[in-house]
Motif scaffolding. Structure first.
Motif, PDB file in Angstrom:
ATOM      1  N   ASP A  80      13.065   9.461  -2.124  1.00  0.00           N
ATOM      2  CA  ASP A  80      13.042   9.571  -0.773  1.00  0.00           C
ATOM      3  C   ASP A  80      11.530   9.422  -0.219  1.00  0.00           C
ATOM      4  OD1 ASP A  80      15.251  11.340  -1.066  1.00  0.00           O
ATOM      5  OD2 ASP A  80      14.231  13.493  -0.623  1.00  0.00           O
ATOM      6  N   ALA A  81      10.480   9.472  -1.041  1.00  0.00           N
ATOM      7  CA  ALA A  81       9.249   8.992  -0.353  1.00  0.00           C
ATOM      8  C   ALA A  81       9.390   6.787  -0.056  1.00  0.00           C
ATOM      9  CB  ALA A  81       7.761   9.599  -1.676  1.00  0.00           C
ATOM     10  N   THR A  82       9.773   6.862  -1.068  1.00  0.00           N
ATOM     11  CA  THR A  82      10.309   5.801  -1.449  1.00  0.00           C
ATOM     12  C   THR A  82      10.918   4.198  -0.237  1.00  0.00           C
ATOM     13  OG1 THR A  82       9.743   5.987  -3.611  1.00  0.00           O
ATOM     14  CG2 THR A  82      10.881   3.290  -2.591  1.00  0.00           C
ATOM     15  N   ALA A 126       1.545   6.190  -7.690  1.00  0.00           N
ATOM     16  CA  ALA A 126       0.106   7.273  -7.346  1.00  0.00           C
ATOM     17  C   ALA A 126       0.360   8.299  -8.094  1.00  0.00           C
ATOM     18  CB  ALA A 126      -1.227   6.471  -7.044  1.00  0.00           C
ATOM     19  N   GLN A 127       0.983   8.666  -6.782  1.00  0.00           N
ATOM     20  CA  GLN A 127       1.896  10.342  -6.328  1.00  0.00           C
ATOM     21  C   GLN A 127       3.347  10.760  -8.049  1.00  0.00           C
ATOM     22  OE1 GLN A 127       2.720  10.256  -2.637  1.00  0.00           O
ATOM     23  NE2 GLN A 127       0.600  11.014  -1.811  1.00  0.00           N
ATOM     24  N   THR A 128       3.494  10.031  -8.120  1.00  0.00           N
ATOM     25  CA  THR A 128       4.853  10.615  -8.502  1.00  0.00           C
ATOM     26  C   THR A 128       4.527  10.395  -9.882  1.00  0.00           C
ATOM     27  OG1 THR A 128       6.704   9.124  -7.190  1.00  0.00           O
ATOM     28  CG2 THR A 128       6.276   9.405  -9.651  1.00  0.00           C
ATOM     29  N   PHE A 129       3.001   8.576 -10.321  1.00  0.00           N
ATOM     30  CA  PHE A 129       2.999   8.733 -12.144  1.00  0.00           C
ATOM     31  C   PHE A 129       2.311  10.566 -12.654  1.00  0.00           C
ATOM     32  CE2 PHE A 129      -1.279   8.103 -14.611  1.00  0.00           C
ATOM     33  CZ  PHE A 129      -0.470   7.647 -15.599  1.00  0.00           C
ATOM     34  N   GLU A 130       1.302  10.818 -11.544  1.00  0.00           N
ATOM     35  CA  GLU A 130       0.434  11.859 -11.512  1.00  0.00           C
ATOM     36  C   GLU A 130       1.864  13.254 -12.043  1.00  0.00           C
ATOM     37  OE1 GLU A 130      -2.913  14.551  -9.166  1.00  0.00           O
ATOM     38  OE2 GLU A 130      -2.070  13.272  -8.095  1.00  0.00           O
ATOM     39  N   ALA A 173       8.863   5.481   3.471  1.00  0.00           N
ATOM     40  CA  ALA A 173       7.842   4.113   2.621  1.00  0.00           C
ATOM     41  C   ALA A 173       8.940   2.554   3.004  1.00  0.00           C
ATOM     42  CB  ALA A 173       7.480   3.701   2.000  1.00  0.00           C
ATOM     43  N   ALA A 174      10.014   2.621   2.992  1.00  0.00           N
ATOM     44  CA  ALA A 174      10.799   1.237   3.404  1.00  0.00           C
ATOM     45  C   ALA A 174      11.091   1.252   4.526  1.00  0.00           C
ATOM     46  CB  ALA A 174      11.694   0.894   2.267  1.00  0.00           C
ATOM     47  N   ASP A 175      11.437   2.330   5.457  1.00  0.00           N
ATOM     48  CA  ASP A 175      11.995   2.138   6.079  1.00  0.00           C
ATOM     49  C   ASP A 175      11.100   2.053   7.513  1.00  0.00           C
ATOM     50  OD1 ASP A 175      14.726   2.930   5.730  1.00  0.00           O
ATOM     51  OD2 ASP A 175      14.312   5.192   6.327  1.00  0.00           O
ATOM     52  N   LYS A 176       9.781   2.740   6.654  1.00  0.00           N
ATOM     53  CA  LYS A 176       8.495   2.102   8.019  1.00  0.00           C
ATOM     54  C   LYS A 176       8.504   0.534   8.310  1.00  0.00           C
ATOM     55  CE  LYS A 176       6.658   7.358   7.269  1.00  0.00           C
ATOM     56  NZ  LYS A 176       5.642   7.774   6.853  1.00  0.00           N
ATOM     57  N   ARG A 177       8.531   0.907   6.897  1.00  0.00           N
ATOM     58  CA  ARG A 177       7.441  -1.178   7.081  1.00  0.00           C
ATOM     59  C   ARG A 177       9.432  -1.562   7.594  1.00  0.00           C
ATOM     60  NH1 ARG A 177       3.653  -1.774   8.842  1.00  0.00           N
ATOM     61  NH2 ARG A 177       3.798  -3.686   8.527  1.00  0.00           N
ATOM     62  N   ALA A 178      10.600  -1.408   7.618  1.00  0.00           N
ATOM     63  CA  ALA A 178      11.782  -2.707   7.824  1.00  0.00           C
ATOM     64  C   ALA A 178      11.250  -3.231   9.138  1.00  0.00           C
ATOM     65  CB  ALA A 178      12.415  -1.315   8.189  1.00  0.00           C
ATOM     66  N   ARG A 184       0.584  -0.914   0.447  1.00  0.00           N
ATOM     67  CA  ARG A 184      -0.438   0.152  -0.072  1.00  0.00           C
ATOM     68  C   ARG A 184       0.568   1.093  -0.313  1.00  0.00           C
ATOM     69  NH1 ARG A 184      -3.263   0.734   4.406  1.00  0.00           N
ATOM     70  NH2 ARG A 184      -4.241   2.707   3.106  1.00  0.00           N
ATOM     71  N   ALA A 185       1.698   1.345   1.349  1.00  0.00           N
ATOM     72  CA  ALA A 185       2.576   2.305   1.376  1.00  0.00           C
ATOM     73  C   ALA A 185       3.387   2.784  -0.372  1.00  0.00           C
ATOM     74  CB  ALA A 185       3.818   2.106   2.495  1.00  0.00           C
ATOM     75  N   PHE A 186       4.055   1.433  -0.740  1.00  0.00           N
ATOM     76  CA  PHE A 186       4.879   1.564  -2.131  1.00  0.00           C
ATOM     77  C   PHE A 186       3.492   2.294  -3.418  1.00  0.00           C
ATOM     78  CE2 PHE A 186       7.705  -1.067  -0.447  1.00  0.00           C
ATOM     79  CZ  PHE A 186       9.036   0.269   0.030  1.00  0.00           C
TER      80      PHE A 186
END
Length: 113
Positions: A98-100, A30-34, A103-108, A23-25
């Motif tokens: 940075d957002a990726t 989606a934000q980057t695509f927009e 998101a990875a750090d939060k879920r590590a 979900r985080a990724f």
């Protein structure tokens, strides 16, 4: 011993926790695509404006020297605009990275102390 209801709840919790990084990724994607789609739209608009300016230029000037001078000025301005757009693309990429990472750090998985 656990009851079937507790086991079912553990199964639901396991699925939720496993799906959370996706979900985080997906949100970041989606934000980057927009942002990229809107940036591409803006760049395409810049190309259209430049093309229209170049198409109108021959009928707007009478002197060939004036024509070439204006053509050079328009082309230089267009190049500067594209350089600015390239910096904006780099910023989009940096923000997405940075957002990726965030998101990875939060879920590590947390290491035991």
């Amino acid at each position: 011993m656990t009851t079937p209801n507790e086991q079912f709840q553990q199964y639901i919790d396991l699925q939720r926790d496993a799906f959370e990084p996706i979900r985080a990724f997906t949100t970041v994607a989606a934000q980057t695509f927009e942002r990229l789609a809107r940036q591409n739209y803006a760049v395409l608009g810049d190309y259209v404006e430049f093309s229209v300016e170049q198409a109108k230029l021959p009928v707007q000037v009478a002197d060939i020297n004036d024509y070439f001078g204006k053509q050079i000025a328009h082309t230089r301005a267009f190049g500067e605009k594209l350089a600015k757009r390239a910096q904006e693309y780099a910023e989009i990429a940096r923000t997405a990275q940075d957002a990726t990472v965030s998101a990875a750090d939060k879920r590590a998985p947390k290491k035991a102390a």
